[in-house]
Write a protein that holds these residues in place. Structure first.
Motif, PDB file in Angstrom:
ATOM      1  N   UNK A   1      47.459  34.940  41.403  1.00 12.89           N
ATOM      2  CA  UNK A   1      47.485  35.427  42.653  1.00 12.89           C
ATOM      3  C   UNK A   1      48.951  36.663  42.115  1.00 12.89           C
ATOM      4  N   UNK A   2      48.553  37.870  42.295  1.00 11.39           N
ATOM      5  CA  UNK A   2      49.796  38.671  42.096  1.00 11.39           C
ATOM      6  C   UNK A   2      50.663  39.033  43.170  1.00 11.39           C
ATOM      7  N   UNK A   3      52.024  38.527  43.107  1.00 10.89           N
ATOM      8  CA  UNK A   3      53.038  38.435  44.228  1.00 10.89           C
ATOM      9  C   UNK A   3      53.722  39.727  44.603  1.00 10.89           C
ATOM     10  N   UNK A   4      53.849  40.569  43.171  1.00 13.66           N
ATOM     11  CA  UNK A   4      54.435  41.832  43.133  1.00 13.66           C
ATOM     12  C   UNK A   4      53.449  42.935  42.690  1.00 13.66           C
ATOM     13  N   UNK A   5      53.944  44.252  42.976  1.00 14.49           N
ATOM     14  CA  UNK A   5      53.194  45.310  42.392  1.00 14.49           C
ATOM     15  C   UNK A   5      52.759  45.217  41.176  1.00 14.49           C
ATOM     16  N   UNK A   6      51.736  45.178  40.619  1.00 13.65           N
ATOM     17  CA  UNK A   6      51.362  45.155  39.345  1.00 13.65           C
ATOM     18  C   UNK A   6      49.837  46.018  39.233  1.00 13.65           C
ATOM     19  N   UNK A   7      50.017  47.028  38.135  1.00 11.18           N
ATOM     20  CA  UNK A   7      48.736  47.936  37.693  1.00 11.18           C
ATOM     21  C   UNK A   7      48.474  47.596  36.224  1.00 11.18           C
ATOM     22  N   UNK A   8      47.466  46.647  36.148  1.00  9.71           N
ATOM     23  CA  UNK A   8      47.046  46.218  35.128  1.00  9.71           C
ATOM     24  C   UNK A   8      46.539  47.404  34.079  1.00  9.71           C
ATOM     25  N   UNK A   9      45.717  48.317  34.292  1.00 12.56           N
ATOM     26  CA  UNK A   9      45.307  49.446  33.475  1.00 12.56           C
ATOM     27  C   UNK A   9      46.519  50.272  32.936  1.00 12.56           C
ATOM     28  N   UNK A  10      47.663  50.508  33.819  1.00 17.35           N
ATOM     29  CA  UNK A  10      48.698  51.340  33.267  1.00 17.35           C
ATOM     30  C   UNK A  10      49.533  50.467  32.286  1.00 17.35           C
TER      31      UNK A  10
ATOM     32  N   UNK B   1      49.254  36.706  20.503  1.00 15.11           N
ATOM     33  CA  UNK B   1      49.766  36.061  19.148  1.00 15.11           C
ATOM     34  C   UNK B   1      48.885  34.962  18.834  1.00 15.11           C
ATOM     35  N   UNK B   2      48.064  34.051  19.927  1.00 10.30           N
ATOM     36  CA  UNK B   2      47.598  32.991  19.434  1.00 10.30           C
ATOM     37  C   UNK B   2      46.413  32.839  19.975  1.00 10.30           C
ATOM     38  N   UNK B   3      45.752  33.710  20.647  1.00 10.18           N
ATOM     39  CA  UNK B   3      44.514  33.630  21.651  1.00 10.18           C
ATOM     40  C   UNK B   3      44.222  35.069  21.942  1.00 10.18           C
ATOM     41  N   UNK B   4      42.849  35.137  22.214  1.00 14.15           N
ATOM     42  CA  UNK B   4      42.228  36.439  22.892  1.00 14.15           C
ATOM     43  C   UNK B   4      42.169  36.155  24.332  1.00 14.15           C
ATOM     44  N   UNK B   5      42.458  37.018  25.290  1.00 17.90           N
ATOM     45  CA  UNK B   5      42.202  36.810  26.508  1.00 17.90           C
ATOM     46  C   UNK B   5      41.241  37.983  27.131  1.00 17.90           C
ATOM     47  N   UNK B   6      40.471  37.936  28.127  1.00 23.37           N
ATOM     48  CA  UNK B   6      39.952  38.883  28.858  1.00 23.37           C
ATOM     49  C   UNK B   6      40.348  38.744  30.417  1.00 23.37           C
ATOM     50  N   UNK B   7      40.985  40.019  30.933  1.00 19.87           N
ATOM     51  CA  UNK B   7      41.584  40.176  31.871  1.00 19.87           C
ATOM     52  C   UNK B   7      41.380  41.050  32.761  1.00 19.87           C
ATOM     53  N   UNK B   8      41.183  41.216  34.054  1.00 21.38           N
ATOM     54  CA  UNK B   8      40.863  42.284  35.056  1.00 21.38           C
ATOM     55  C   UNK B   8      41.627  41.722  36.329  1.00 21.38           C
ATOM     56  N   UNK B   9      41.741  42.755  37.160  1.00 18.66           N
ATOM     57  CA  UNK B   9      42.418  42.740  38.330  1.00 18.66           C
ATOM     58  C   UNK B   9      41.352  42.919  39.626  1.00 18.66           C
TER      59      UNK B   9
ATOM     60  N   UNK C   1      57.953  56.009  41.357  1.00 18.26           N
ATOM     61  CA  UNK C   1      57.173  55.753  42.776  1.00 18.26           C
ATOM     62  C   UNK C   1      55.448  55.542  42.097  1.00 18.26           C
ATOM     63  N   UNK C   2      55.358  56.698  41.297  1.00 20.61           N
ATOM     64  CA  UNK C   2      53.817  56.761  40.654  1.00 20.61           C
ATOM     65  C   UNK C   2      53.636  55.569  39.979  1.00 20.61           C
ATOM     66  N   UNK C   3      54.666  55.147  38.979  1.00 18.41           N
ATOM     67  CA  UNK C   3      54.448  54.153  38.047  1.00 18.41           C
ATOM     68  C   UNK C   3      54.738  52.685  38.485  1.00 18.41           C
ATOM     69  N   UNK C   4      54.882  52.347  39.841  1.00 18.96           N
ATOM     70  CA  UNK C   4      55.230  51.215  40.299  1.00 18.96           C
ATOM     71  C   UNK C   4      54.128  50.212  40.166  1.00 18.96           C
ATOM     72  N   UNK C   5      54.282  49.171  39.338  1.00 20.00           N
ATOM     73  CA  UNK C   5      53.378  48.177  38.993  1.00 20.00           C
ATOM     74  C   UNK C   5      53.048  48.231  37.496  1.00 20.00           C
TER      75      UNK C   5
END
Length: 277
Positions: free
Chosen positions: A5-14, A37-45, A93-97
């Motif tokens: 769960x994302x509790x604060x503003x977050x922009x994965x793409x940016x 460093x030690x693994x590969x992840x796949x992530x999406x929002x 403000x544009x970059x928030x997250x």
């Protein structure tokens, strides 16, 4: 797969694409494969959550929260910057997250030595060449990836070996850094505790590391937010928006205006100038 769960503003793409890291791969479904460093992840929002899978799910939520700096209160930083400089408000403000990724120090040092007078595709290609030749292979989601090797793994790699990875004139600088690390002449952990001025000076004692490269290393690997890396686009923004020219004048302005969060200011300005349509 885990769900965070994302509790604060977050922009994965940016956060992923704003120039902090080079070894990520956007997938057809708009998720990202990222080599840590030690693994590969796949992530999406999606819907206020991050969905993360990995070849190694041990402590995955802790690793991901730390890597993407999800628990940091960026509102404190953003309010500080806006209070100091009203002109930066739109960029903030544009970059928030947009968060600062916490990268592995050794890979960060190597990638930013390679970055000198180099383009992003070439940097990524060189890093992947080194990883493929000397790193650990990981099969994830039917694809082949390679973790970045440690400096111990690269102990016997020669200048010509580095050159074969398409790093150009930076081959000798990479070799010298690896040798110093293996001899104990450079201690990666020391930069966490040094103040920024001392850390910059110590990094710049190494051939191939100037002020900009050292600043990037401290910003992206050591969370020293009071650095202000200056390149051609920064000079362009400072001239057009603030009528300031020359590296010394720009750096003095950044220290006076943005202070302890200069590094975040520069990320916001870059993101805004690149993505604001």
């Amino acid at each position: 797969m885990i769900k965070i769960k994302i509790e604060k503003p977050f922009k994965l793409d940016d956060t992923i694409t704003c120039g902090q890291i080079f070894r990520f791969f956007k997938q057809e479904n708009d998720s990202y494969d990222v080599i840590l460093k030690d693994r590969v992840i796949n992530v999406y929002e999606k819907g206020g959550f991050l969905y993360v899978s990995s070849n190694d799910e041990k402590d995955l939520e802790i690793i991901v929260r730390n890597y993407f700096d999800l628990d940091n209160d960026y509102d404190v930083i953003n309010n500080y910057l806006i209070k100091k400089d009203d002109k930066i408000k739109d960029a903030v403000l544009f970059s928030k997250g947009l968060n600062m990724i916490k990268q592995d120090p050794f890979e960060t040092i190597m990638e930013y030595i390679i970055s000198a007078n180099n383009g992003v595709p070439q940097i990524a290609s060189s890093l992947n060449n080194i990883a493929k030749k000397y790193g650990k292979k990981v099969i994830f989601d039917g694809k082949e990836y390679y973790l970045f090797p440690s400096y111990k793994d690269l102990k016997d790699v020669s200048i010509s070996d580095f050159r074969s990875c398409k790093v150009g004139f930076r081959d000798k600088y990479l070799k010298a850094m690896v040798d110093k690390l293996n001899k104990g002449e450079v201690n990666l952990d020391e930069f966490y505790t040094l103040d920024t001025a001392d850390a910059l000076n110590k990094l710049m004692e190494n051939n191939g590391i100037g002020a900009k490269v050292a600043s990037c290393i401290l910003l992206f690997a050591y969370q020293k937010y009071d650095v202000f890396p200056i390149d051609t686009w920064v000079k362009k923004i400072m001239k057009s928006d603030y009528n300031i020219e020359g590296e010394n004048k720009i750096r003095k302005f950044a220290i006076k205006t943005y202070g302890k969060y200069s590094g975040l200011a520069i990320q916001y300005l870059f993101n805004y100038s690149r993505n604001n349509k």
